[in-house]
Design a protein around this motif. Sequence first.
Motif, mmCIF file in Angstrom:
data_model
loop_
_atom_site.group_PDB
_atom_site.id
_atom_site.type_symbol
_atom_site.label_atom_id
_atom_site.label_comp_id
_atom_site.label_asym_id
_atom_site.label_seq_id
_atom_site.Cartn_x
_atom_site.Cartn_y
_atom_site.Cartn_z
ATOM 1 N N GLN A 209 50.698 45.618 -4.320
ATOM 2 C CA GLN A 209 50.015 45.674 -5.607
ATOM 3 C C GLN A 209 48.527 45.409 -5.417
ATOM 4 N N SER A 210 47.770 45.613 -6.476
ATOM 5 C CA SER A 210 46.334 45.367 -6.464
ATOM 6 C C SER A 210 46.010 44.120 -7.267
ATOM 7 N N VAL A 211 44.890 43.502 -6.927
ATOM 8 C CA VAL A 211 44.463 42.295 -7.655
ATOM 9 C C VAL A 211 42.943 42.216 -7.612
ATOM 10 N N ALA A 212 42.377 41.616 -8.640
ATOM 11 C CA ALA A 212 40.924 41.448 -8.703
ATOM 12 C C ALA A 212 40.595 40.036 -9.148
ATOM 13 N N PHE A 213 39.534 39.504 -8.552
ATOM 14 C CA PHE A 213 39.052 38.170 -8.875
ATOM 15 C C PHE A 213 37.619 38.282 -9.377
ATOM 16 N N TRP A 214 37.279 37.383 -10.281
ATOM 17 C CA TRP A 214 35.949 37.408 -10.898
ATOM 18 C C TRP A 214 35.214 36.104 -10.605
ATOM 19 N N CYS A 215 33.896 36.205 -10.429
ATOM 20 C CA CYS A 215 33.069 35.032 -10.169
ATOM 21 C C CYS A 215 31.762 35.132 -10.952
ATOM 22 N N ASN A 216 31.382 34.043 -11.576
ATOM 23 C CA ASN A 216 30.076 33.931 -12.229
ATOM 24 C C ASN A 216 29.328 32.778 -11.571
ATOM 25 N N LEU B 228 25.299 34.985 -3.442
ATOM 26 C CA LEU B 228 26.697 34.777 -3.821
ATOM 27 C C LEU B 228 27.583 35.074 -2.625
ATOM 28 N N TYR B 229 28.602 34.250 -2.446
ATOM 29 C CA TYR B 229 29.502 34.343 -1.303
ATOM 30 C C TYR B 229 30.950 34.386 -1.793
ATOM 31 N N TRP B 230 31.767 35.147 -1.086
ATOM 32 C CA TRP B 230 33.215 35.080 -1.248
ATOM 33 C C TRP B 230 33.810 34.589 0.071
ATOM 34 N N TYR B 231 34.690 33.585 -0.040
ATOM 35 C CA TYR B 231 35.386 33.033 1.107
ATOM 36 C C TYR B 231 36.901 33.169 0.909
ATOM 37 N N GLN B 232 37.602 33.259 2.027
ATOM 38 C CA GLN B 232 39.054 33.182 2.034
ATOM 39 C C GLN B 232 39.463 31.892 2.736
ATOM 40 N N LEU C 46 34.897 41.193 6.275
ATOM 41 C CA LEU C 46 35.671 41.753 5.161
ATOM 42 C C LEU C 46 36.565 42.882 5.665
ATOM 43 N N PRO C 47 37.879 42.783 5.455
ATOM 44 C CA PRO C 47 38.788 43.884 5.866
ATOM 45 C C PRO C 47 38.605 45.075 4.921
ATOM 46 N N LYS C 48 37.735 45.952 5.297
ATOM 47 C CA LYS C 48 37.259 46.979 4.356
ATOM 48 C C LYS C 48 38.312 48.025 4.028
ATOM 49 N N ASP C 49 39.404 48.058 4.793
ATOM 50 C CA ASP C 49 40.438 49.026 4.459
ATOM 51 C C ASP C 49 41.189 48.625 3.184
ATOM 52 N N ARG C 50 41.114 47.348 2.810
ATOM 53 C CA ARG C 50 41.860 46.908 1.636
ATOM 54 C C ARG C 50 41.059 46.027 0.689
ATOM 55 N N PHE C 51 39.987 45.433 1.175
ATOM 56 C CA PHE C 51 39.164 44.542 0.361
ATOM 57 C C PHE C 51 37.872 45.260 -0.030
ATOM 58 N N SER C 52 37.448 45.021 -1.260
ATOM 59 C CA SER C 52 36.145 45.506 -1.702
ATOM 60 C C SER C 52 35.532 44.471 -2.632
ATOM 61 N N ALA C 53 34.221 44.462 -2.695
ATOM 62 C CA ALA C 53 33.526 43.519 -3.579
ATOM 63 C C ALA C 53 32.271 44.192 -4.097
ATOM 64 N N GLU C 54 31.890 43.794 -5.291
ATOM 65 C CA GLU C 54 30.672 44.338 -5.862
ATOM 66 C C GLU C 54 29.977 43.288 -6.713
ATOM 67 N N ARG C 55 28.683 43.484 -6.868
ATOM 68 C CA ARG C 55 27.854 42.602 -7.689
ATOM 69 C C ARG C 55 26.783 43.492 -8.312
ATOM 70 N N LEU C 56 27.221 44.286 -9.270
ATOM 71 C CA LEU C 56 26.410 45.405 -9.741
ATOM 72 C C LEU C 56 25.092 44.975 -10.371
ATOM 73 N N LEU D 148 35.914 40.650 -6.600
ATOM 74 C CA LEU D 148 36.525 40.891 -5.302
ATOM 75 C C LEU D 148 37.880 41.525 -5.570
ATOM 76 N N LYS D 149 38.168 42.644 -4.915
ATOM 77 C CA LYS D 149 39.422 43.347 -5.136
ATOM 78 C C LYS D 149 40.189 43.491 -3.834
ATOM 79 N N ILE D 150 41.507 43.417 -3.955
ATOM 80 C CA ILE D 150 42.391 43.672 -2.823
ATOM 81 C C ILE D 150 43.344 44.778 -3.255
ATOM 82 N N GLN D 151 43.374 45.842 -2.431
ATOM 83 C CA GLN D 151 44.209 46.984 -2.782
ATOM 84 C C GLN D 151 44.546 47.789 -1.543
#
Lengths: 117, 114
Positions: free
Chosen positions: A17-24, A32-36, A60-70, A77-80
């Motif tokens: 499945q897919s999932v998305a996380f939000w950060c402000n 801005l940083y994303w950590y696992q 970042l495992p770019k085959d399944r993870f993506s992130a944006e800060r438009l 941060l999305k995992i798909q």
Amino acid sequence: EAGVAQSPRYKIIEKRQSVAFWCNPISGHATLYWYQQILGQGPKLLIQFQNNGVVDDSQLPKDRFSAERLKGVDSTLKIQPAKLEDSAVYLCASSRPRIRGGTDTQYFGPGTRLTVL
Amino acid sequence: AQSVAQPEDQVNVAEGNPLTVKCTYSVSGNPYLFWYVQYPNRGLQFLLKYITGDNLVKGSYGFEAEFNKSQTSFHLKKPSALVSDSALYFCAVREDSGNTPLVFGKGTRLSVIA
């Protein structure tokens, strides 16, 4: 001053499945940083943004993870598709760069705990 | 590449006794060193940092850390432990130049026993 906000706090999904996380981030923090953080380990940097540009995404495992800060503020941060090994806490942090009077100290949000079944 | 070692998975100390949580690091250039604390279901809270200057750094909640360049160490200390200090502690390091990433140790769980 308000801290780093993240949502959701918890998420349970099935593999593939897919999932998305939000950060402000904290207001005025350009970086801005994303950590696992896998259970029993320290946080590992996934991606770093300076305003809306990517500074470092080497882990970042770019085959399944993506992130944006438009717009240079909020980030997603999305995992798909998700895999079992993606089960972890995803932490967002922000800092004010030294060139803008900051101190490089990173301030962390509460995290999103992801469980992949 | 920079790295951090926290040699102890767990530290137990009696309330009122001094505590030490150990950290050693490796960087090519000058280090920026940080300590963070993590309580259950919470994010990391900044405790203190060393950038330059005095080797003894004082931080939040009565914690302090001593930078030792010759031993490449940055041990976290507190003169008198409280039960509420029980948490997971992370040491982190980055180089002082450019946009090098912050690298964390694996963490040390501190248990303060009443």
